[in-house]
Design an enzyme around this catalytic site. Structure first.
Site, PDB file in Angstrom:
ATOM      1  N   ARG A   1      -0.938   6.821   7.242  1.00 31.75           N
ATOM      2  CA  ARG A   1      -0.638   6.830   5.809  1.00 31.75           C
ATOM      3  C   ARG A   1      -1.101   8.117   5.125  1.00 31.75           C
ATOM      4  NH1 ARG A   1       1.013   1.705   4.068  1.00 31.75           N
ATOM      5  NH2 ARG A   1       0.009  -0.080   5.045  1.00 31.75           N
TER       6      ARG A   1
ATOM      7  N   PHE B   1      12.355   5.364  12.146  1.00 30.86           N
ATOM      8  CA  PHE B   1      11.091   4.836  11.633  1.00 30.86           C
ATOM      9  C   PHE B   1      10.183   6.012  11.308  1.00 30.86           C
ATOM     10  CE2 PHE B   1       6.983   2.880  11.465  1.00 30.86           C
ATOM     11  CZ  PHE B   1       7.256   1.686  10.819  1.00 30.86           C
TER      12      PHE B   1
ATOM     13  N   ASP C   1       3.146   3.767   6.896  1.00 30.90           N
ATOM     14  CA  ASP C   1       2.306   3.539   8.072  1.00 30.90           C
ATOM     15  C   ASP C   1       3.093   3.019   9.253  1.00 30.90           C
ATOM     16  OD1 ASP C   1       2.752   0.888   6.912  1.00 30.90           O
ATOM     17  OD2 ASP C   1       1.285   0.202   8.371  1.00 30.90           O
TER      18      ASP C   1
ATOM     19  N   ASP D   1      14.218  -0.636   2.951  1.00 27.44           N
ATOM     20  CA  ASP D   1      14.822  -0.768   4.270  1.00 27.44           C
ATOM     21  C   ASP D   1      15.860  -1.898   4.221  1.00 27.44           C
ATOM     22  OD1 ASP D   1      15.305  -0.629   6.989  1.00 27.44           O
ATOM     23  OD2 ASP D   1      13.417  -1.540   7.590  1.00 27.44           O
TER      24      ASP D   1
ATOM     25  N   LYS E   1       0.815  -1.203   0.000  1.00 24.82           N
ATOM     26  CA  LYS E   1       0.000   0.000   0.000  1.00 24.82           C
ATOM     27  C   LYS E   1       0.852   1.258   0.000  1.00 24.82           C
ATOM     28  CE  LYS E   1      -3.633  -1.965   2.973  1.00 24.82           C
ATOM     29  NZ  LYS E   1      -4.257  -1.809   4.318  1.00 24.82           N
ATOM     30  N   GLY E   2       2.028   1.153   0.642  1.00 25.97           N
ATOM     31  CA  GLY E   2       2.814   2.337   0.982  1.00 25.97           C
ATOM     32  C   GLY E   2       3.184   3.250  -0.172  1.00 25.97           C
TER      33      GLY E   2
ATOM     34  N   GLU F   1       8.174   2.511  -5.031  1.00 25.96           N
ATOM     35  CA  GLU F   1       8.060   2.001  -3.662  1.00 25.96           C
ATOM     36  C   GLU F   1       8.142   3.165  -2.671  1.00 25.96           C
ATOM     37  OE1 GLU F   1       7.171   0.032  -1.534  1.00 25.96           O
ATOM     38  OE2 GLU F   1       8.657  -1.453  -0.932  1.00 25.96           O
ATOM     39  N   ASP F   2       7.597   2.965  -1.473  1.00 31.35           N
ATOM     40  CA  ASP F   2       7.686   4.025  -0.461  1.00 31.35           C
ATOM     41  C   ASP F   2       9.072   4.111   0.155  1.00 31.35           C
ATOM     42  OD1 ASP F   2       7.420   1.595   0.914  1.00 31.35           O
ATOM     43  OD2 ASP F   2       5.743   2.237   2.169  1.00 31.35           O
TER      44      ASP F   2
ATOM     45  N   LYS G   1      16.534   3.977   2.924  1.00 26.65           N
ATOM     46  CA  LYS G   1      17.027   3.920   4.305  1.00 26.65           C
ATOM     47  C   LYS G   1      18.147   2.890   4.399  1.00 26.65           C
ATOM     48  CE  LYS G   1      14.287   2.399   7.787  1.00 26.65           C
ATOM     49  NZ  LYS G   1      13.144   2.481   8.734  1.00 26.65           N
TER      50      LYS G   1
HETATM   51  P1  IMP Z   1      12.335  -4.149   3.336  1.00 28.65           P
HETATM   52  O1  IMP Z   1      11.872  -5.388   2.653  1.00 28.65           O
HETATM   53  O2  IMP Z   1      12.985  -4.413   4.669  1.00 28.65           O
HETATM   54  O3  IMP Z   1      13.176  -3.241   2.462  1.00 28.65           O
HETATM   55  O4  IMP Z   1      11.033  -3.404   3.802  1.00 28.65           O
HETATM   56  C1  IMP Z   1      10.392  -2.498   3.065  1.00 28.65           C
HETATM   57  C2  IMP Z   1       9.005  -2.275   3.630  1.00 28.65           C
HETATM   58  O5  IMP Z   1       8.983  -2.183   5.076  1.00 28.65           O
HETATM   59  C3  IMP Z   1       8.519  -0.949   3.119  1.00 28.65           C
HETATM   60  O6  IMP Z   1       7.865  -1.116   1.887  1.00 28.65           O
HETATM   61  C4  IMP Z   1       7.614  -0.499   4.232  1.00 28.65           C
HETATM   62  O7  IMP Z   1       6.322  -1.013   4.029  1.00 28.65           O
HETATM   63  C5  IMP Z   1       8.203  -1.088   5.493  1.00 28.65           C
HETATM   64  N1  IMP Z   1       9.056  -0.093   6.195  1.00 28.65           N
HETATM   65  C6  IMP Z   1      10.392  -0.110   6.340  1.00 28.65           C
HETATM   66  N2  IMP Z   1      10.830   0.962   7.025  1.00 28.65           N
HETATM   67  C7  IMP Z   1       9.740   1.684   7.312  1.00 28.65           C
HETATM   68  C8  IMP Z   1       9.531   2.932   7.998  1.00 28.65           C
HETATM   69  O8  IMP Z   1      10.456   3.620   8.475  1.00 28.65           O
HETATM   70  N3  IMP Z   1       8.235   3.350   8.100  1.00 28.65           N
HETATM   71  C9  IMP Z   1       7.192   2.651   7.585  1.00 28.65           C
HETATM   72  N4  IMP Z   1       7.335   1.501   6.926  1.00 28.65           N
HETATM   73  C10 IMP Z   1       8.598   1.014   6.793  1.00 28.65           C
HETATM   74 MG    MG Z   2       6.052  -0.851   1.205  1.00 33.96          MG
END
Ligand code: IMP
Ligand code: MG
Length: 180
Positions: free
Chosen positions: A169, A156, A163, A107, A46-47, A103-104, A135
């Site tokens: 959101r 965060f 979210d 991480d 959704k992000g 993508e939002d 990030k």
């Molecule tokens: P990854 O697979 O660890 O890169 O995670 C990515 C997903 O984790 C993002 O698409 C977000 O939905 C969520 N996420 C990671 N960091 C944050 C944050 O600081 N705030 C909100 N959602 C986050």
């Molecule tokens: Mg996401």
């Protein structure tokens, strides 16, 4: 993050005005990359939905098609140890097409590593990634975004699509949660 987190305050990290200006710059980079080539822009739900909707409306390219995916991650929530699956795939055939994922936030990189690998196997003409926030602190997979709104070392954040347990959101800017 613990489920029982109590929120004391939200601190502005990127204001709505700052984001709008940056989104226009990122859109100009995307236009410089693709010109008028047919481009499938894929929103990661959704992000990604707020960044995606602002970004595509800033593009000059008149040959843009839109599609959507949603990813689900299984396993321990915080350590991001789970494996990723599609809970919704794109509806178009991306083979032979230019594809831009929106993508939002990246991480650990786990979600985008999954999506990039899945899409690459379909033989698109090109495959790139745009993320509002890159990030770095917890990056585990070798994921490099091609278009980056903002870089963040740690923290965060919520708002502008992001979210915390489905909250925040709809906020127009990006905020850091200050716990009690
Ligand atoms: P990854 O697979 O660890 O890169 O995670 C990515 C997903 O984790 C993002 O698409 C977000 O939905 C969520 N996420 C990671 N960091 C944050 C944050 O600081 N705030 C909100 N959602 C986050
Ligand atoms: Mg996401």
């Amino acid at each position: 993050m613990g489920e029982e987190l109590r929120i004391k305050d939200l601190r502005v990290v990127f204001s709505a005005e700052q984001i709008a200006a940056r989104v226009r710059e990122v859109a100009a980079q995307v236009d410089a990359c693709y010109g008028e080539e047919t481009l499938v822009v894929v929103c990661v739900l959704k992000g990604g939905f707020v960044f995606f909707s602002d970004l595509v409306r800033c593009l000059q390219n008149r040959n843009v098609e839109l599609d959507f995916v949603r990813l689900a991650s299984y396993g321990k929530s915080d350590v991001s140890s789970g494996h990723v699956i599609f809970s919704k795939d794109v509806e178009s055939d991306i083979s032979g097409k230019h594809v831009l994922i929106v993508e939002d936030i990246v991480d650990s990189g786990r979600s985008m590593r999954f999506l990039l690998d899945q899409f690459a196997a379909r033989r698109p003409r090109s495959l790139r990634l745009a993320t509002l926030v890159d990030k770095h602190e917890r990056r585990q997979n070798t994921v490099k975004a091609d278009f980056i709104g903002f870089s963040l070392e740690r923290g965060f954040i919520v708002g502008y699509g992001l979210d915390y347990a489905e909250r925040f959101r709809a906020l127009p800017g990006v905020y850091e949660i200050i716990p009690e």
